[in-house]
Design a protein around this motif. Structure first.
Motif, PDB file in Angstrom:
ATOM      1  N   VAL A 128      -2.521  80.175  23.970  1.00 47.41           N
ATOM      2  CA  VAL A 128      -2.055  80.632  25.277  1.00 47.41           C
ATOM      3  C   VAL A 128      -3.202  80.599  26.290  1.00 47.41           C
ATOM      4  N   GLY A 129      -4.410  80.950  25.838  1.00 45.71           N
ATOM      5  CA  GLY A 129      -5.570  80.877  26.727  1.00 45.71           C
ATOM      6  C   GLY A 129      -5.832  79.452  27.191  1.00 45.71           C
ATOM      7  N   ILE A 130      -5.633  78.485  26.296  1.00 42.96           N
ATOM      8  CA  ILE A 130      -5.810  77.078  26.680  1.00 42.96           C
ATOM      9  C   ILE A 130      -4.785  76.692  27.738  1.00 42.96           C
ATOM     10  N   LEU A 131      -3.536  77.165  27.562  1.00 44.74           N
ATOM     11  CA  LEU A 131      -2.499  76.870  28.559  1.00 44.74           C
ATOM     12  C   LEU A 131      -2.865  77.456  29.921  1.00 44.74           C
ATOM     13  N   LEU A 132      -3.479  78.660  29.927  1.00 45.03           N
ATOM     14  CA  LEU A 132      -3.879  79.263  31.202  1.00 45.03           C
ATOM     15  C   LEU A 132      -4.927  78.394  31.902  1.00 45.03           C
ATOM     16  N   GLY A 133      -5.862  77.833  31.109  1.00 44.53           N
ATOM     17  CA  GLY A 133      -6.855  76.937  31.701  1.00 44.53           C
ATOM     18  C   GLY A 133      -6.208  75.704  32.316  1.00 44.53           C
ATOM     19  N   ILE A 134      -5.185  75.152  31.615  1.00 47.48           N
ATOM     20  CA  ILE A 134      -4.475  73.983  32.152  1.00 47.48           C
ATOM     21  C   ILE A 134      -3.806  74.341  33.473  1.00 47.48           C
ATOM     22  N   GLU A 135      -3.250  75.575  33.548  1.00 46.62           N
ATOM     23  CA  GLU A 135      -2.641  76.017  34.804  1.00 46.62           C
ATOM     24  C   GLU A 135      -3.644  75.960  35.954  1.00 46.62           C
ATOM     25  N   LEU A 136      -4.861  76.461  35.699  1.00 48.57           N
ATOM     26  CA  LEU A 136      -5.890  76.451  36.747  1.00 48.57           C
ATOM     27  C   LEU A 136      -6.198  75.022  37.187  1.00 48.57           C
ATOM     28  N   MET A 137      -6.298  74.099  36.218  1.00 47.42           N
ATOM     29  CA  MET A 137      -6.620  72.715  36.573  1.00 47.42           C
ATOM     30  C   MET A 137      -5.502  72.110  37.418  1.00 47.42           C
ATOM     31  N   LEU A 138      -4.237  72.406  37.058  1.00 51.32           N
ATOM     32  CA  LEU A 138      -3.126  71.853  37.834  1.00 51.32           C
ATOM     33  C   LEU A 138      -3.097  72.438  39.243  1.00 51.32           C
ATOM     34  N   ASN A 139      -3.511  73.707  39.370  1.00 44.87           N
ATOM     35  CA  ASN A 139      -3.585  74.308  40.700  1.00 44.87           C
ATOM     36  C   ASN A 139      -4.602  73.600  41.565  1.00 44.87           C
ATOM     37  N   ALA A 140      -5.739  73.230  40.953  1.00 45.60           N
ATOM     38  CA  ALA A 140      -6.761  72.506  41.710  1.00 45.60           C
ATOM     39  C   ALA A 140      -6.201  71.185  42.218  1.00 45.60           C
ATOM     40  N   VAL A 141      -5.420  70.510  41.364  1.00 40.94           N
ATOM     41  CA  VAL A 141      -4.810  69.249  41.782  1.00 40.94           C
ATOM     42  C   VAL A 141      -3.877  69.473  42.967  1.00 40.94           C
ATOM     43  N   ASN A 142      -3.087  70.561  42.910  1.00 43.26           N
ATOM     44  CA  ASN A 142      -2.157  70.844  44.011  1.00 43.26           C
ATOM     45  C   ASN A 142      -2.902  71.078  45.314  1.00 43.26           C
ATOM     46  N   ILE A 143      -4.028  71.815  45.250  1.00 45.87           N
ATOM     47  CA  ILE A 143      -4.815  72.048  46.469  1.00 45.87           C
ATOM     48  C   ILE A 143      -5.265  70.716  47.053  1.00 45.87           C
ATOM     49  N   ASN A 144      -5.735  69.810  46.177  1.00 43.05           N
ATOM     50  CA  ASN A 144      -6.159  68.490  46.654  1.00 43.05           C
ATOM     51  C   ASN A 144      -5.011  67.758  47.328  1.00 43.05           C
ATOM     52  N   LEU A 145      -3.839  67.756  46.687  1.00 44.29           N
ATOM     53  CA  LEU A 145      -2.693  67.026  47.241  1.00 44.29           C
ATOM     54  C   LEU A 145      -2.339  67.551  48.625  1.00 44.29           C
ATOM     55  N   VAL A 146      -2.241  68.896  48.739  1.00 44.95           N
ATOM     56  CA  VAL A 146      -1.841  69.470  50.024  1.00 44.95           C
ATOM     57  C   VAL A 146      -2.922  69.235  51.076  1.00 44.95           C
ATOM     58  N   ALA A 147      -4.206  69.350  50.678  1.00 43.58           N
ATOM     59  CA  ALA A 147      -5.283  69.177  51.652  1.00 43.58           C
ATOM     60  C   ALA A 147      -5.298  67.744  52.180  1.00 43.58           C
ATOM     61  N   PHE A 148      -5.204  66.760  51.278  1.00 47.45           N
ATOM     62  CA  PHE A 148      -5.187  65.372  51.740  1.00 47.45           C
ATOM     63  C   PHE A 148      -3.967  65.108  52.617  1.00 47.45           C
ATOM     64  N   GLY A 149      -2.808  65.641  52.202  1.00 44.44           N
ATOM     65  CA  GLY A 149      -1.608  65.440  53.008  1.00 44.44           C
ATOM     66  C   GLY A 149      -1.755  66.024  54.400  1.00 44.44           C
ATOM     67  N   ARG A 150      -2.355  67.229  54.465  1.00 41.62           N
ATOM     68  CA  ARG A 150      -2.491  67.883  55.768  1.00 41.62           C
ATOM     69  C   ARG A 150      -3.468  67.127  56.659  1.00 41.62           C
ATOM     70  N   PHE A 151      -4.597  66.701  56.076  1.00 46.88           N
ATOM     71  CA  PHE A 151      -5.633  66.092  56.919  1.00 46.88           C
ATOM     72  C   PHE A 151      -5.301  64.648  57.278  1.00 46.88           C
ATOM     73  N   HIS A 152      -4.349  64.036  56.571  1.00 44.50           N
ATOM     74  CA  HIS A 152      -3.892  62.703  56.971  1.00 44.50           C
ATOM     75  C   HIS A 152      -2.557  62.787  57.689  1.00 44.50           C
ATOM     76  N   ALA A 153      -2.104  64.021  57.972  1.00 40.71           N
ATOM     77  CA  ALA A 153      -0.821  64.229  58.655  1.00 40.71           C
ATOM     78  C   ALA A 153       0.292  63.459  57.960  1.00 40.71           C
ATOM     79  N   ASP A 154       0.300  63.553  56.636  1.00 36.90           N
ATOM     80  CA  ASP A 154       1.273  62.815  55.837  1.00 36.90           C
ATOM     81  C   ASP A 154       2.034  63.810  54.973  1.00 36.90           C
TER      82      ASP A 154
END
Lengths: 99, 164
Positions: free
Chosen positions: A28-54
């Motif tokens: 379960v602890g490993i799954l929690l770490g995976i959650e954190l990594m996926l959150n980082a990916v989401n931040i990247n996606l939203v940030a790139f989308g926002r800064f490219h107005a896409d």
């Protein structure tokens, strides 16, 4: 804040999540770490989308959020089944497939 | 320091501190609570990026759904009180080295690429635009996502059903 600040924050979050995946013994602890990594990916996606107005970045983030929830549900179901069979969810002890 | 920079710094501190709590605290139940804080902080980052709809989705799906089912999984596999919920970590040095290497690699790439440029103005209602895109250009993946969710949930139910 510039785009770089968001990307560095996401990279830090990804590195912390990776550390959790590598060092946790409990499945379960490993799954929690995976959650954190996926959150980082989401931040990247939203940030790139926002800064490219896409809009696509945010739509992709929505998709990854939904898929992550499905992944957690299936992952935890597998953890519960493993616990029923082996009475442990220590990742080091799960060597059923070792030859 | 502008209000946005101040908010970003505050939410970054909370996000990083709580995610360190997720990976470092020995008590698994506390790790899940830290994860809830980290997920809400990520939602606030989405707010800073002008995506209030994603903030709502993040709260409902992650902070609401994921944290709940993880807590249930812990309750089914561990005793909430006592020594069994404590968990040790292993390979701490190796894990820290690999994570630091990945971080340095990503930041090195970022420095090379040097993402600059001001944040473009966003006109109109973002939530409405997302909704239109989901039934327009992204309609097929959206439907496929619905199918995937049903398959995953039925599969999870099948796995975790009681015997007999």
């Amino acid at each position: 804040m510039p785009l770089g600040a968001y990307l560095i924050l996401a990279a830090l979050l990804f590195a912390i999540g990776l550390f959790g995946v590598l060092t946790r013994r409990n499945a379960v602890g490993i799954l929690l770490g995976i959650e954190l990594m996926l959150n980082a990916v989401n931040i990247n996606l939203v940030a790139f989308g926002r800064f490219h107005a896409d809009l696509s970045g945010m739509i992709f983030a929505l998709f990854t959020i939904a898929i992550t929830v499905a992944e957690v549900a299936v992952g935890l179901a597998i953890v519960i089944v493993i616990f029923r069979v082996r009475r442990t969810i220590e990742a080091d002890h799960l060597d059923l497939l070792r030859g | 320091m502008t209000a946005e920079a101040l908010g970003f710094a505050a939410v970054a501190v909370v996000l990083l501190a709580s995610s360190l709590g997720v990976v470092l605290t020995p008590n698994l139940f506390h790790a899940v609570l830290y994860l809830a804080v980290a997920l809400v902080a990520t939602g606030v980052v989405f707010l800073l990026l002008d995506a209030p709809f994603l903030f709502g989705v993040q709260l409902l799906l992650y902070a609401g759904g994921v944290v709940t089912i993880v807590v249930f999984a812990i309750m089914l596999t561990e005793r909430l009180v006592g020594a069994s919920i404590r968990q040790a970590s292993r390979y701490l040095v190796n894990g820290a080295l690999v994570s630091a290497a990945v971080f340095v690699g990503v930041v090195g790439f970022l420095v090379q690429m040097a993402p600059t440029g001001p944040r473009p103005a966003w006109s109109g209602d973002l939530t409405a635009a997302v909704g239109r895109a989901l039934v327009g250009a992204f309609a097929v993946p959206f439907e496929l996502l619905g199918v995937l969710l049903v398959i995953a949930l039925v599969g999870a139910l099948y796995f975790a059903r009681s015997e007999g």
